[in-house]
Design an enzyme around this catalytic site. Structure first.
Site, PDB file in Angstrom:
ATOM      1  N   LYS A  80      20.352  50.132  16.362  1.00 56.88           N
ATOM      2  CA  LYS A  80      21.425  49.128  16.461  1.00 56.88           C
ATOM      3  C   LYS A  80      22.609  49.723  17.240  1.00 56.88           C
ATOM      4  CE  LYS A  80      19.612  47.018  12.300  1.00 56.88           C
ATOM      5  NZ  LYS A  80      19.855  46.269  11.070  1.00 56.88           N
TER       6      LYS A  80
ATOM      7  N   GLY B  30      19.877  45.952   5.557  1.00 57.10           N
ATOM      8  CA  GLY B  30      21.121  46.705   5.361  1.00 57.10           C
ATOM      9  C   GLY B  30      21.754  46.528   3.995  1.00 57.10           C
TER      10      GLY B  30
ATOM     11  N   HIS C 140      15.949  39.572  16.879  1.00 51.99           N
ATOM     12  CA  HIS C 140      16.488  40.176  15.657  1.00 51.99           C
ATOM     13  C   HIS C 140      17.507  39.219  15.043  1.00 51.99           C
ATOM     14  CE1 HIS C 140      18.422  42.902  12.867  1.00 51.99           C
ATOM     15  NE2 HIS C 140      17.378  43.706  13.012  1.00 51.99           N
TER      16      HIS C 140
ATOM     17  N   ASN D 235      15.235  51.253  14.795  1.00 54.13           N
ATOM     18  CA  ASN D 235      16.207  50.397  15.474  1.00 54.13           C
ATOM     19  C   ASN D 235      17.595  50.953  15.160  1.00 54.13           C
ATOM     20  OD1 ASN D 235      17.814  48.421  16.511  1.00 54.13           O
ATOM     21  ND2 ASN D 235      17.181  46.803  15.089  1.00 54.13           N
TER      22      ASN D 235
ATOM     23  N   SER E 262      15.802  47.563   4.499  1.00 58.43           N
ATOM     24  CA  SER E 262      16.109  48.588   3.492  1.00 58.43           C
ATOM     25  C   SER E 262      14.931  49.497   3.142  1.00 58.43           C
ATOM     26  CB  SER E 262      16.681  47.927   2.236  1.00 58.43           C
ATOM     27  OG  SER E 262      17.891  47.248   2.554  1.00 58.43           O
TER      28      SER E 262
HETATM   29  P1  13P Z   1      17.840  48.360   7.487  1.00 56.30           P
HETATM   30  O1  13P Z   1      16.638  49.279   7.488  1.00 56.30           O
HETATM   31  O2  13P Z   1      19.137  49.075   7.696  1.00 56.30           O
HETATM   32  O3  13P Z   1      17.829  47.430   6.341  1.00 56.30           O
HETATM   33  O4  13P Z   1      17.698  47.441   8.816  1.00 56.30           O
HETATM   34  C1  13P Z   1      16.506  46.763   9.044  1.00 56.30           C
HETATM   35  C2  13P Z   1      16.556  46.184  10.398  1.00 56.30           C
HETATM   36  O5  13P Z   1      17.301  45.256  10.650  1.00 56.30           O
HETATM   37  C3  13P Z   1      15.732  46.797  11.430  1.00 56.30           C
HETATM   38  O6  13P Z   1      15.692  46.029  12.576  1.00 56.30           O
END
Ligand code: 13P
Length: 254
Positions: free
Chosen positions: A11, A174, A96, A9, A213
């Site tokens: 983002k 994150g 999400h 993802n 993470s």
């Molecule tokens: P991270 O892997 O950056 O923690 O993000 C997870 C996430 O939200 C995937 O959709």
């Protein structure tokens, strides 16, 4: 041997240059590692076609990060499931926590989107999970039940056939602080048994991924858990080196 789903993802990240470098590296190093498990990349909408051209013949599927609740019409700035289907998208992330929290998407809106994705034969990746406060208050299961119930209410007894669920505890997204793999295993088992109670699907046919993470150092312990069927990866999916390391670990264990 279990089938593992690894979803990137991206983002709100990426550029033409990043995409070119990402796939150059992946094409050079990855052919054997992409065959066994299902790899999906969900870039920002504006880069979907660019990624689609790059994944040609690569055993990688195209995913989108969101859809509108409408199919067409006067809805400025939105993208519909029909348009995504038209350009080769197979999977769509829905619910999400960043959309729930930052874009005020309610369980009801998410259920409508989930329904549309299924109606047009794409596969929804439904994100669920609790906040840090929910966790501290012992509310994890209650929150998950509520999020699943809204889908059942809209779609009925075959709601979760051909779908993916991504358990993403919000406090782990994150932050660099992933959840404990054994705790995640227990929650995934709970999710599967709860769905099995109300849906016609069998627990072994339910795919539940973990997100929060994940990186190449912690991936192994999660993959080894029997009810963790994949990863939804944010930050670690932006670097082809890191993403490929995780793909390789999954390839060697599953
Ligand atoms: P991270 O892997 O950056 O923690 O993000 C997870 C996430 O939200 C995937 O959709």
């Amino acid at each position: 041997m279990k089938k593992f789903f690894i979803i990137a993802n991206w983002k709100l990240n990426g550029s033409k240059k990043m995409i070119a470098n990402f796939f150059k590296h992946l094409k050079f190093h990855s052919s054997t590692y992409l065959k066994k498990n299902t790899i999906i990349i969900a870039p920002p909408t504006i880069y979907l076609e660019r990624v689609y051209k790059n994944i040609n013949n690569m055993n990688i599927m195209l995913g989108a990060q969101n859809i509108d609740i409408n199919l067409q019409g006067a809805f400025t700035g939105e993208n519909s499931v029909l348009m995504l289907q038209d350009i080769g998208v197979k999977y769509v992330i829905v619910g999400h926590s960043e959309r729930r929290l930052l874009h005020y998407e309610t369980d009801d809106i998410i259920a409508k989107k989930f329904h549309l994705i299924k109606k047009f034969n794409l596969i929804p990746i439904l994100c669920i999970g609790e906040t840090e406060i929910d966790k501290k208050n012992g509310q994890t299961q209650t929150i998950i039940k509520k999020q699943l119930n809204s889908i059942f209410k809209k779609l009925g007894k075959s709601a979760f056939k051909n779908t993916i669920i991504a358990y993403e505890p919000i406090w782990a997204i994150g932050t660099g602080l992933s959840a404990n793999p054994e705790d995640v295993q227990c929650i995934h088992k709970f999710i599967k048994s709860y769905i099995e109670k109300y849906d016609l699907i069998n627990a072994e046919d339910i795919t539940v991924q973990y997100g929060g993470s994940i990186n190449h150092c912690n991936a192994k312990k999660f993959i080894e858990q029997p009810d963790i069927n994949g990863f939804l990866i944010g930050n670690s999916s932006l670097s082809s080196e890191e993403f490929l390391k995780i793909i390789r670990i999954a390839h060697d264990i599953t």
